[in-house]
Design a protein around this motif. Structure first.
Motif, PDB file in Angstrom:
ATOM      1  N   UNK A 330      -1.874  -2.880  -2.757  1.00 40.10           N
ATOM      2  CA  UNK A 330      -1.403  -1.598  -3.278  1.00 40.10           C
ATOM      3  C   UNK A 330      -1.293  -0.578  -2.154  1.00 40.10           C
ATOM      4  N   UNK A 331      -2.367  -0.428  -1.377  1.00 40.53           N
ATOM      5  CA  UNK A 331      -2.365   0.597  -0.327  1.00 40.53           C
ATOM      6  C   UNK A 331      -1.442   0.212   0.826  1.00 40.53           C
ATOM      7  N   UNK A 332      -1.152  -1.086   0.989  1.00 35.11           N
ATOM      8  CA  UNK A 332      -0.219  -1.504   2.042  1.00 35.11           C
ATOM      9  C   UNK A 332       1.173  -0.932   1.813  1.00 35.11           C
ATOM     10  N   UNK A 333       1.585  -0.808   0.555  1.00 33.34           N
ATOM     11  CA  UNK A 333       2.892  -0.205   0.263  1.00 33.34           C
ATOM     12  C   UNK A 333       2.900   1.269   0.671  1.00 33.34           C
ATOM     13  N   UNK A 334       1.774   1.952   0.462  1.00 34.93           N
ATOM     14  CA  UNK A 334       1.663   3.341   0.905  1.00 34.93           C
ATOM     15  C   UNK A 334       1.727   3.426   2.423  1.00 34.93           C
ATOM     16  N   UNK A 335       1.072   2.479   3.114  1.00 32.02           N
ATOM     17  CA  UNK A 335       1.104   2.445   4.570  1.00 32.02           C
ATOM     18  C   UNK A 335       2.506   2.229   5.108  1.00 32.02           C
ATOM     19  N   UNK A 336       3.269   1.341   4.468  1.00 32.10           N
ATOM     20  CA  UNK A 336       4.642   1.098   4.898  1.00 32.10           C
ATOM     21  C   UNK A 336       5.491   2.354   4.738  1.00 32.10           C
ATOM     22  N   UNK A 337       5.277   3.075   3.640  1.00 31.40           N
ATOM     23  CA  UNK A 337       6.016   4.328   3.439  1.00 31.40           C
ATOM     24  C   UNK A 337       5.667   5.349   4.523  1.00 31.40           C
ATOM     25  N   UNK A 338       4.394   5.383   4.932  1.00 31.33           N
ATOM     26  CA  UNK A 338       3.995   6.292   6.010  1.00 31.33           C
ATOM     27  C   UNK A 338       4.643   5.868   7.331  1.00 31.33           C
ATOM     28  N   UNK A 339       4.731   4.559   7.577  1.00 26.48           N
ATOM     29  CA  UNK A 339       5.416   4.062   8.769  1.00 26.48           C
ATOM     30  C   UNK A 339       6.870   4.491   8.800  1.00 26.48           C
ATOM     31  N   UNK A 340       7.519   4.460   7.643  1.00 27.09           N
ATOM     32  CA  UNK A 340       8.904   4.930   7.545  1.00 27.09           C
ATOM     33  C   UNK A 340       8.974   6.418   7.858  1.00 27.09           C
ATOM     34  N   UNK A 341       8.056   7.184   7.311  1.00 24.92           N
ATOM     35  CA  UNK A 341       8.018   8.634   7.554  1.00 24.92           C
ATOM     36  C   UNK A 341       7.913   8.932   9.054  1.00 24.92           C
ATOM     37  N   UNK A 357       4.114   7.812   0.046  1.00 19.87           N
ATOM     38  CA  UNK A 357       2.845   7.419   0.665  1.00 19.87           C
ATOM     39  C   UNK A 357       1.670   8.059  -0.072  1.00 19.87           C
ATOM     40  N   UNK A 358       1.790   9.324  -0.385  1.00 15.24           N
ATOM     41  CA  UNK A 358       0.699  10.045  -1.055  1.00 15.24           C
ATOM     42  C   UNK A 358       0.430   9.466  -2.438  1.00 15.24           C
ATOM     43  N   UNK A 359       1.493   9.247  -3.225  1.00 13.57           N
ATOM     44  CA  UNK A 359       1.287   8.665  -4.561  1.00 13.57           C
ATOM     45  C   UNK A 359       0.752   7.244  -4.463  1.00 13.57           C
ATOM     46  N   UNK A 360       1.174   6.512  -3.403  1.00  8.40           N
ATOM     47  CA  UNK A 360       0.672   5.150  -3.207  1.00  8.40           C
ATOM     48  C   UNK A 360      -0.813   5.121  -2.917  1.00  8.40           C
ATOM     49  N   UNK A 367       7.193   4.478  -6.444  1.00  5.36           N
ATOM     50  CA  UNK A 367       8.033   5.302  -5.561  1.00  5.36           C
ATOM     51  C   UNK A 367       8.131   4.728  -4.155  1.00  5.36           C
ATOM     52  N   UNK A 368       7.039   4.167  -3.651  1.00  2.00           N
ATOM     53  CA  UNK A 368       7.067   3.567  -2.311  1.00  2.00           C
ATOM     54  C   UNK A 368       7.896   2.287  -2.303  1.00  2.00           C
ATOM     55  N   UNK A 369       7.711   1.448  -3.329  1.00  3.54           N
ATOM     56  CA  UNK A 369       8.419   0.162  -3.362  1.00  3.54           C
ATOM     57  C   UNK A 369       9.911   0.365  -3.547  1.00  3.54           C
ATOM     58  N   UNK A 370      10.291   1.066  -4.644  1.00  6.60           N
ATOM     59  CA  UNK A 370      11.696   1.152  -5.001  1.00  6.60           C
ATOM     60  C   UNK A 370      12.429   2.294  -4.300  1.00  6.60           C
ATOM     61  N   UNK A 371      11.689   3.358  -3.983  1.00  6.64           N
ATOM     62  CA  UNK A 371      12.345   4.492  -3.346  1.00  6.64           C
ATOM     63  C   UNK A 371      12.482   4.349  -1.845  1.00  6.64           C
ATOM     64  N   UNK A 372      11.625   3.525  -1.207  1.00  5.41           N
ATOM     65  CA  UNK A 372      11.607   3.452   0.261  1.00  5.41           C
ATOM     66  C   UNK A 372      11.641   2.008   0.764  1.00  5.41           C
ATOM     67  N   UNK A 406      -7.581   1.549 -11.437  1.00  4.18           N
ATOM     68  CA  UNK A 406      -6.505   1.537 -10.439  1.00  4.18           C
ATOM     69  C   UNK A 406      -7.079   1.363  -9.042  1.00  4.18           C
ATOM     70  N   UNK A 407      -6.313   0.742  -8.167  1.00  5.55           N
ATOM     71  CA  UNK A 407      -6.772   0.531  -6.794  1.00  5.55           C
ATOM     72  C   UNK A 407      -6.257   1.688  -5.941  1.00  5.55           C
ATOM     73  N   UNK A 408      -7.141   2.626  -5.621  1.00  5.68           N
ATOM     74  CA  UNK A 408      -6.749   3.812  -4.865  1.00  5.68           C
ATOM     75  C   UNK A 408      -7.935   4.311  -4.055  1.00  5.68           C
ATOM     76  N   UNK A 409      -7.703   5.363  -3.280  1.00  8.17           N
ATOM     77  CA  UNK A 409      -8.775   5.929  -2.452  1.00  8.17           C
ATOM     78  C   UNK A 409      -9.849   6.591  -3.313  1.00  8.17           C
ATOM     79  N   UNK A 410      -9.556   6.798  -4.599  1.00  8.08           N
ATOM     80  CA  UNK A 410     -10.525   7.456  -5.485  1.00  8.08           C
ATOM     81  C   UNK A 410     -11.456   6.463  -6.179  1.00  8.08           C
ATOM     82  N   UNK A 411     -11.118   5.190  -6.142  1.00  9.06           N
ATOM     83  CA  UNK A 411     -11.842   4.234  -6.992  1.00  9.06           C
ATOM     84  C   UNK A 411     -12.777   3.305  -6.223  1.00  9.06           C
ATOM     85  N   UNK A 412     -13.154   3.664  -5.004  1.00 13.01           N
ATOM     86  CA  UNK A 412     -14.114   2.842  -4.256  1.00 13.01           C
ATOM     87  C   UNK A 412     -15.423   2.616  -5.017  1.00 13.01           C
TER      88      UNK A 412
END
Length: 616
Positions: A330-341, A357-360, A367-372, A406-412
């Protein structure tokens, strides 16, 4: 964004309310189960403001909206009667594969519960964190009240599942909840705890724990849907309201405790044993496989099959080892979006990728998968690789989850316990590696369509212009589109083109490509050429009124065709005798994608003769 208009447009483009069997939503998508999957206009939906993408998988037509999907879902329900319970069991669903039907059932049952599932799961994780750090003790009143708030949903999960399953299987929802309540009734639970032996009419009852379980109640409500239907047919409506609920309870509660519950529990135990065996063979390799494939499963809707498995693990073992393996994906998709940014120059795409990236990071990856990432291709590949490595790390340390969340930075906190730090390391390795790989692999930056068009129209490099030819699908007289006595065609509202007055009852393919749409009435056909040109052919004016009479299609939707292949025959004389205007528009429905559509046909045309030139 006008939410009412968006909901209305989506409904129209999926074929209208009459084409929708039912609709649900998850965190980011509207999921339509349709009666006819050839009716939706996918490209039109994707172009709507507020729609990220369209996915057809798992037996559903999925419209990816983003974070405000629940608002659009409410508008869909407000504008239709889709929120009401319908009995469509009699409708043909045979075109869907068994896998698609299974995914459709699972997603429709669990989707409405995802919000409370996430909230209760995160609260349970936070309580684990507070007790571990000494902020709370398990015997304090604060802890016990908050634990009841977090654990109550999971303990009484069969009741919640009964509600959503009854809606999916078209059973009485309150009867279903009453049956589920009997399974977790305190006296039944106490008899199990005390080791008592009981019987029903002399038949021994195998008492089992049903709190937090999934499969037993799903089997029970599925059976209820048929029992209830049978009883409704058996009694007159004057006494149906009393006897159907009475007999349903008398039949289904014992039947569930005697047969369906033990069978469901045995199935649950078997599934858990298989998962455990696979995991124990190699936790690391299992992590690599799940971490690397999870987002692909999401794209095809197959990830729903994991939810009952994970809930089953929690019910039997108190922890789940599967969830932590796809958190890094899950977070890897956010990382890829940040790499694009970080790499892309286009300002608009920069903004989209940063937002994605933020929503990811908070667990919403669409949004990261389909939008970027999918649009640029290589970032998506980088995310899959990174997710596999992160999942392998989590598997190696045998991370597990206290509950579903959900798998996110909030759910550790959900992963506190054995392997916790392995999960944290896998999570951040996947994120950072995805950023780096995306930046190193690079991608082809998209050019602005307006700039491309402007360059071509300027004539600065005429050699870049190219043309495609559309052949005549009929033998007959060629006329201008403006001469057609139908404003929808003559005004060019549907696109540019021309029309033909046929002289024989044979329709041929004007392009090489795919027949994407063939109306059941046989009067209209849509084709997409191998170069992307979309052609609509409408045989006559108002001929839809005939409901297929005198039209005989010979090719089905989805079939590949070559230019000149016979698509249909029609009785031209009979149609003329009935007074129908047989002027046949040939429309380029994606006219806006090209510089121009030019009529080149002479007054008289034959099949395969050039009639339109598409200027790119």
């Amino acid at each position: 964004m006008d939410q009412k208009k968006l909901a209305q447009n989506i409904l129209n483009e999926v074929g209208g309310e009459e084409n929708v069997r039912h609709v649900i939503h998850c965190a980011t998508r509207l999921r339509f189960t349709l009666k006819d999957y050839s009716k939706p206009n996918r490209k039109e939906i994707e172009q709507l403001d507020g729609v990220l993408s369209v996915v057809e998988s798992g037996g559903t037509f999925q419209v990816v909206i983003g974070n405000n999907v629940s608002d659009i879902y409410k508008e869909v329900l407000n504008q239709t009667s889709l929120g009401e319970q319908k009995d469509d069991n009699g409708e043909d669903n045979s075109e869907q594969s068994l896998l698609n039907r299974f995914i459709d059932v699972i997603s429709s049952i669990f989707s409405p519960l995802l919000g409370v599932l996430a909230g209760a799961g995160l609260l349970k994780g936070l309580l684990a964190l507070f007790t571990t750090t000494g902020l709370l003790t398990t015997d304090s009143g604060t802890y016990r009240i908050l634990f009841a708030a977090s654990d109550g949903f999971f303990y009484f999960l069969p009741i919640f599942l009964a509600l959503t399953a009854a809606k999916r299987f078209n059973a009485n929802q309150f009867l279903a909840m009453a049956i589920a309540s009997a399974l977790v009734y305190p006296d039944i639970t106490a008899m199990l705890d005390n080791g008592e032996s009981i019987s029903f009419l002399g038949l021994p009852v195998i008492l089992m724990k049903y709190a937090t379980t999934v499969i037993p109640i799903l089997l029970s409500i599925f059976a209820l849907s048929y029992v209830e239907k049978f009883l409704k047919k058996l009694f007159h409506e004057s006494i149906r309201g009393l006897l159907v609920p009475l007999l349903s309870l008398v039949i289904m509660v014992p039947l569930t405790l005697l047969v369906l519950g033990p069978v469901g529990t045995s199935v649950s135990t078997g599934i858990a044993a298989v998962v455990s065996w696979t995991y124990e063979l190699s936790p690391t390799m299992t992590g690599v496989l799940i971490g690397g494939s999870f987002q692909l499963l999401v794209m095809f809707g197959l990830h729903w099959g994991l939810i009952p498995v994970m809930l089953n693990n929690l019910s039997l073992y108190g922890r789940d080892p599967i969830g932590p393996l796809y958190g890094p994906a899950v977070v890897a998709q956010a990382g890829a979006a940040l790499g694009v940014f970080l790499k892309i120059k286009d300002k608009k795409m920069k903004g989209i990728s940063l937002s994605a990236c933020i929503t990811g990071l908070f667990g919403i990856t669409e949004p990261a998968i389909y939008g970027v990432n999918l649009k640029l291709k290589k970032p998506f590949i980088a995310a899959l690789i990174s997710g596999a490595i992160g999942g392998g790390i989590a598997g190696y340390f045998q991370a597990s989850a206290l509950t579903l969340a959900p798998k996110s930075i909030l759910t550790f906190p959900v992963f506190i316990g054995p392997g916790f730090w392995g999960y944290v390391v896998g999570f951040f390795v996947a994120f950072i590696l995805s950023v780096v790989l995306t930046y190193i692999l690079g991608f082809e930056e998209p050019s602005a369509p307006s700039e491309k068009k402007q360059d071509k129209q300027s004539g600065s490099d005429k050699s870049q212009l190219s043309e495609d030819i559309i052949a005549s699908p009929l033998k007959g007289k060629a006329i201008k589109l403006s001469e057609v006595k139908d404003d929808a065609f003559s005004s060019e509202a549907m696109g540019k083109g021309m029309a033909i007055i046929p002289e024989e009852g044979k329709l041929y393919s004007p392009v090489e490509g795919e027949l994407t749409m063939a109306f059941p009435t046989g009067h209209a056909y849509g084709l997409t050429s191998n170069t992307g040109i979309e052609v609509l052919i409408h045989l006559g004016i108002d001929t839809v009124q005939l409901q297929g009479e005198h039209f005989n299609p010979v090719v089905k939707s989805g079939e590949k065709v070559k230019q000149g292949d016979l698509l249909a025959t029609f009785d031209l004389n009979a149609l003329k005798e009935k007074g129908f205007d047989m002027s046949t528009p040939v429309i380029i429905t994606n006219t806006s994608s090209y510089l121009d559509v030019i009529k080149v046909a002479e007054e008289q045309v034959d099949k395969n003769q050039s009639i339109l030139t598409i200027v790119k």
